[in-house]
Design a protein around this motif. Structure first.
Motif, PDB file in Angstrom:
ATOM      1  N   THR A 115       0.831  -1.191   0.000  1.00  0.00           N
ATOM      2  CA  THR A 115       0.000   0.000   0.000  1.00  0.00           C
ATOM      3  C   THR A 115       0.872   1.251   0.000  1.00  0.00           C
ATOM      4  O   THR A 115       2.079   1.181   0.175  1.00  0.00           O
ATOM      5  N   GLN A 116       0.246   2.383  -0.207  1.00  0.00           N
ATOM      6  CA  GLN A 116       0.926   3.683  -0.095  1.00  0.00           C
ATOM      7  C   GLN A 116       0.760   4.159   1.340  1.00  0.00           C
ATOM      8  O   GLN A 116      -0.349   4.436   1.779  1.00  0.00           O
ATOM      9  N   ARG A 117       1.848   4.214   2.108  1.00  0.00           N
ATOM     10  CA  ARG A 117       1.827   4.684   3.500  1.00  0.00           C
ATOM     11  C   ARG A 117       2.665   5.954   3.628  1.00  0.00           C
ATOM     12  O   ARG A 117       3.227   6.231   4.675  1.00  0.00           O
ATOM     13  N   SER A 118       2.749   6.729   2.560  1.00  0.00           N
ATOM     14  CA  SER A 118       3.640   7.890   2.548  1.00  0.00           C
ATOM     15  C   SER A 118       3.293   8.917   3.625  1.00  0.00           C
ATOM     16  O   SER A 118       4.170   9.621   4.096  1.00  0.00           O
ATOM     17  N   GLY A 119       2.070   8.989   4.062  1.00  0.00           N
ATOM     18  CA  GLY A 119       1.687   9.932   5.105  1.00  0.00           C
ATOM     19  C   GLY A 119       1.911   9.396   6.503  1.00  0.00           C
ATOM     20  O   GLY A 119       1.664  10.078   7.491  1.00  0.00           O
ATOM     21  N   MET A 120       2.404   8.168   6.603  1.00  0.00           N
ATOM     22  CA  MET A 120       2.586   7.528   7.903  1.00  0.00           C
ATOM     23  C   MET A 120       4.039   7.652   8.371  1.00  0.00           C
ATOM     24  O   MET A 120       4.959   7.754   7.578  1.00  0.00           O
ATOM     25  N   ALA A 121       4.236   7.617   9.678  1.00  0.00           N
ATOM     26  CA  ALA A 121       5.577   7.765  10.249  1.00  0.00           C
ATOM     27  C   ALA A 121       6.447   6.526  10.067  1.00  0.00           C
ATOM     28  O   ALA A 121       7.665   6.622  10.100  1.00  0.00           O
ATOM     29  N   HIS A 122       5.826   5.369   9.872  1.00  0.00           N
ATOM     30  CA  HIS A 122       6.568   4.116   9.749  1.00  0.00           C
ATOM     31  C   HIS A 122       6.215   3.435   8.430  1.00  0.00           C
ATOM     32  O   HIS A 122       5.042   3.232   8.145  1.00  0.00           O
ATOM     33  N   PRO A 123       7.220   3.045   7.640  1.00  0.00           N
ATOM     34  CA  PRO A 123       6.932   2.434   6.338  1.00  0.00           C
ATOM     35  C   PRO A 123       6.364   1.020   6.432  1.00  0.00           C
ATOM     36  O   PRO A 123       5.810   0.510   5.475  1.00  0.00           O
ATOM     37  N   MET A 124       6.438   0.397   7.599  1.00  0.00           N
ATOM     38  CA  MET A 124       5.902  -0.950   7.762  1.00  0.00           C
ATOM     39  C   MET A 124       5.042  -1.005   9.000  1.00  0.00           C
ATOM     40  O   MET A 124       5.353  -0.404  10.021  1.00  0.00           O
ATOM     41  N   LEU A 125       3.945  -1.720   8.879  1.00  0.00           N
ATOM     42  CA  LEU A 125       3.048  -1.971   9.995  1.00  0.00           C
ATOM     43  C   LEU A 125       3.018  -3.484  10.184  1.00  0.00           C
ATOM     44  O   LEU A 125       2.780  -4.223   9.230  1.00  0.00           O
ATOM     45  N   ILE A 126       3.307  -3.945  11.383  1.00  0.00           N
ATOM     46  CA  ILE A 126       3.302  -5.376  11.688  1.00  0.00           C
ATOM     47  C   ILE A 126       1.985  -5.704  12.379  1.00  0.00           C
ATOM     48  O   ILE A 126       1.714  -5.233  13.482  1.00  0.00           O
ATOM     49  N   GLY A 127       1.161  -6.518  11.726  1.00  0.00           N
ATOM     50  CA  GLY A 127      -0.136  -6.915  12.266  1.00  0.00           C
ATOM     51  C   GLY A 127      -0.052  -8.170  13.119  1.00  0.00           C
ATOM     52  O   GLY A 127       0.968  -8.855  13.155  1.00  0.00           O
ATOM     53  N   ARG A 128      -1.157  -8.489  13.782  1.00  0.00           N
ATOM     54  CA  ARG A 128      -1.153  -9.595  14.737  1.00  0.00           C
ATOM     55  C   ARG A 128      -0.955 -10.965  14.098  1.00  0.00           C
ATOM     56  O   ARG A 128      -0.392 -11.862  14.717  1.00  0.00           O
ATOM     57  N   ASN A 129      -1.370 -11.164  12.841  1.00  0.00           N
ATOM     58  CA  ASN A 129      -1.140 -12.454  12.194  1.00  0.00           C
ATOM     59  C   ASN A 129       0.352 -12.729  12.010  1.00  0.00           C
ATOM     60  O   ASN A 129       0.788 -13.871  12.061  1.00  0.00           O
ATOM     61  N   THR A 130       1.139 -11.694  11.780  1.00  0.00           N
ATOM     62  CA  THR A 130       2.586 -11.845  11.635  1.00  0.00           C
ATOM     63  C   THR A 130       3.224 -12.241  12.969  1.00  0.00           C
ATOM     64  O   THR A 130       4.157 -13.041  13.009  1.00  0.00           O
ATOM     65  N   LEU A 131       2.708 -11.713  14.062  1.00  0.00           N
ATOM     66  CA  LEU A 131       3.281 -11.988  15.386  1.00  0.00           C
ATOM     67  C   LEU A 131       2.907 -13.376  15.904  1.00  0.00           C
ATOM     68  O   LEU A 131       3.584 -13.905  16.787  1.00  0.00           O
ATOM     69  N   LYS A 132       1.855 -13.969  15.388  1.00  0.00           N
ATOM     70  CA  LYS A 132       1.446 -15.347  15.694  1.00  0.00           C
ATOM     71  C   LYS A 132       1.363 -15.654  17.182  1.00  0.00           C
ATOM     72  O   LYS A 132       1.747 -16.722  17.636  1.00  0.00           O
ATOM     73  N   LYS A 133       0.911 -14.706  17.965  1.00  0.00           N
ATOM     74  CA  LYS A 133       0.722 -14.866  19.414  1.00  0.00           C
ATOM     75  C   LYS A 133       2.000 -15.240  20.161  1.00  0.00           C
ATOM     76  O   LYS A 133       1.963 -15.779  21.248  1.00  0.00           O
ATOM     77  N   LYS A 134       3.155 -14.948  19.565  1.00  0.00           N
ATOM     78  CA  LYS A 134       4.431 -15.288  20.187  1.00  0.00           C
ATOM     79  C   LYS A 134       5.129 -14.081  20.793  1.00  0.00           C
ATOM     80  O   LYS A 134       6.249 -14.196  21.279  1.00  0.00           O
ATOM     81  N   HIS A 135       4.503 -12.912  20.742  1.00  0.00           N
ATOM     82  CA  HIS A 135       5.148 -11.687  21.202  1.00  0.00           C
ATOM     83  C   HIS A 135       4.260 -10.946  22.210  1.00  0.00           C
ATOM     84  O   HIS A 135       3.039 -10.962  22.100  1.00  0.00           O
ATOM     85  N   MET A 136       4.912 -10.272  23.158  1.00  0.00           N
ATOM     86  CA  MET A 136       4.234  -9.421  24.125  1.00  0.00           C
ATOM     87  C   MET A 136       4.632  -7.993  23.796  1.00  0.00           C
ATOM     88  O   MET A 136       5.821  -7.640  23.832  1.00  0.00           O
ATOM     89  N   ILE A 137       3.653  -7.170  23.433  1.00  0.00           N
ATOM     90  CA  ILE A 137       3.919  -5.782  23.024  1.00  0.00           C
ATOM     91  C   ILE A 137       3.897  -4.875  24.248  1.00  0.00           C
ATOM     92  O   ILE A 137       2.933  -4.873  25.009  1.00  0.00           O
ATOM     93  N   HIS A 138       4.959  -4.094  24.412  1.00  0.00           N
ATOM     94  CA  HIS A 138       5.031  -3.105  25.488  1.00  0.00           C
ATOM     95  C   HIS A 138       4.729  -1.741  24.879  1.00  0.00           C
ATOM     96  O   HIS A 138       5.563  -1.175  24.172  1.00  0.00           O
ATOM     97  N   PRO A 139       3.541  -1.179  25.145  1.00  0.00           N
ATOM     98  CA  PRO A 139       3.104   0.048  24.474  1.00  0.00           C
ATOM     99  C   PRO A 139       3.902   1.304  24.814  1.00  0.00           C
ATOM    100  O   PRO A 139       3.825   2.284  24.093  1.00  0.00           O
TER     101      PRO A 139
END
Length: 149
Positions: A115-139
Motif C-alpha cells: 500500500t501507499q503509507r507515505s503519510g505515515m511515520a513508519h513504512p511498515m506496519l506489523i499486524g497480529r497475524n505476523t506476530l502469531k501470538k508469540k510476542h508481548m507488546i510493550h506500548p
C-alpha cells in the motif's frame, strides 16, 4: 541448590516495543522502521512504483521500498488480493505477497499487503497475524529487540 535456566520456555512470549526495526534477510537485511499494531490483522508495507505483471502464467508485482534515503527493489508473486480497511475507514483492494522478515534474532515468512503509507511515520506496519501470538507488546517502549538507528 538447583540452577535456574535462562533459556526461554517454548511457550514464553518475546517482549517487543510498539515500534521495532525489522529486516528482510532475502534482501541483504534491508532494514525498515516498523510500527507494531495488534489492532491490524495483516502486516502492511509502504511500496512505491507498484507494477503488476505476468510471469510464467502467474500474477507478480514489482515495487520499491524506501527507508532513510536507501531503496530496495522487489519482485514477488502475488499470493492473492485482499480487502483491507485502512486507518481512515476506507476499504482498499491490495496485493498480498509472502516475504521473509526478521525481528530481533528470529526470522519467518509472513503475508504482507502492499500500500501507499507515505503519510505515515513508519513504512511498515506489523499486524497480529505476523506476530502469531508469540510476542508481548510493550506500548510504552520502543526498539526493545533492536538498537535505535
Amino acid at each position: 541448590m538447583e540452577k535456574k535456566s535462562k533459556a526461554r520456555p517454548n511457550n514464553a512470549k518475546i517482549n517487543i516495543g510498539w515500534r521495532e526495526w525489522i529486516s528482510f534477510p532475502d534482501y541483504d537485511n534491508f532494514r525498515l522502521k516498523a510500527k507494531i499494531d495488534s489492532g491490524a490483522r495483516t502486516s502492511a508495507l509502504h511500496a512505491t512504483h507498484i507494477q503488476e505483471f505476468e510471469k510464467n502464467g502467474e500474477r507478480w508485482v514489482r515495487f520499491r521500498v524506501y527507508q532513510s534515503r536507501q531503496f530496495m527493489y522487489v519482485e514477488k508473486p502475488i499470493v492473492r488480493y485482499t480487502i483491507i480497511k485502512n486507518s481512515f475507514g476506507e476499504s482498499q483492494k491490495r496485493p498480498l505477497i509472502l516475504m521473509k522478515i526478521k525481528l530481533g534474532n528470529k526470522s519467518w515468512k509472513t503475508d504482507i499487503s502492499l500500500t501507499q503509507r507515505s503519510g505515515m511515520a513508519h513504512p511498515m506496519l506489523i499486524g497480529r497475524n505476523t506476530l502469531k501470538k508469540k510476542h508481548m507488546i510493550h506500548p510504552k517502549r520502543s526498539f526493545v529487540l533492536t538498537e535505535k538507528k
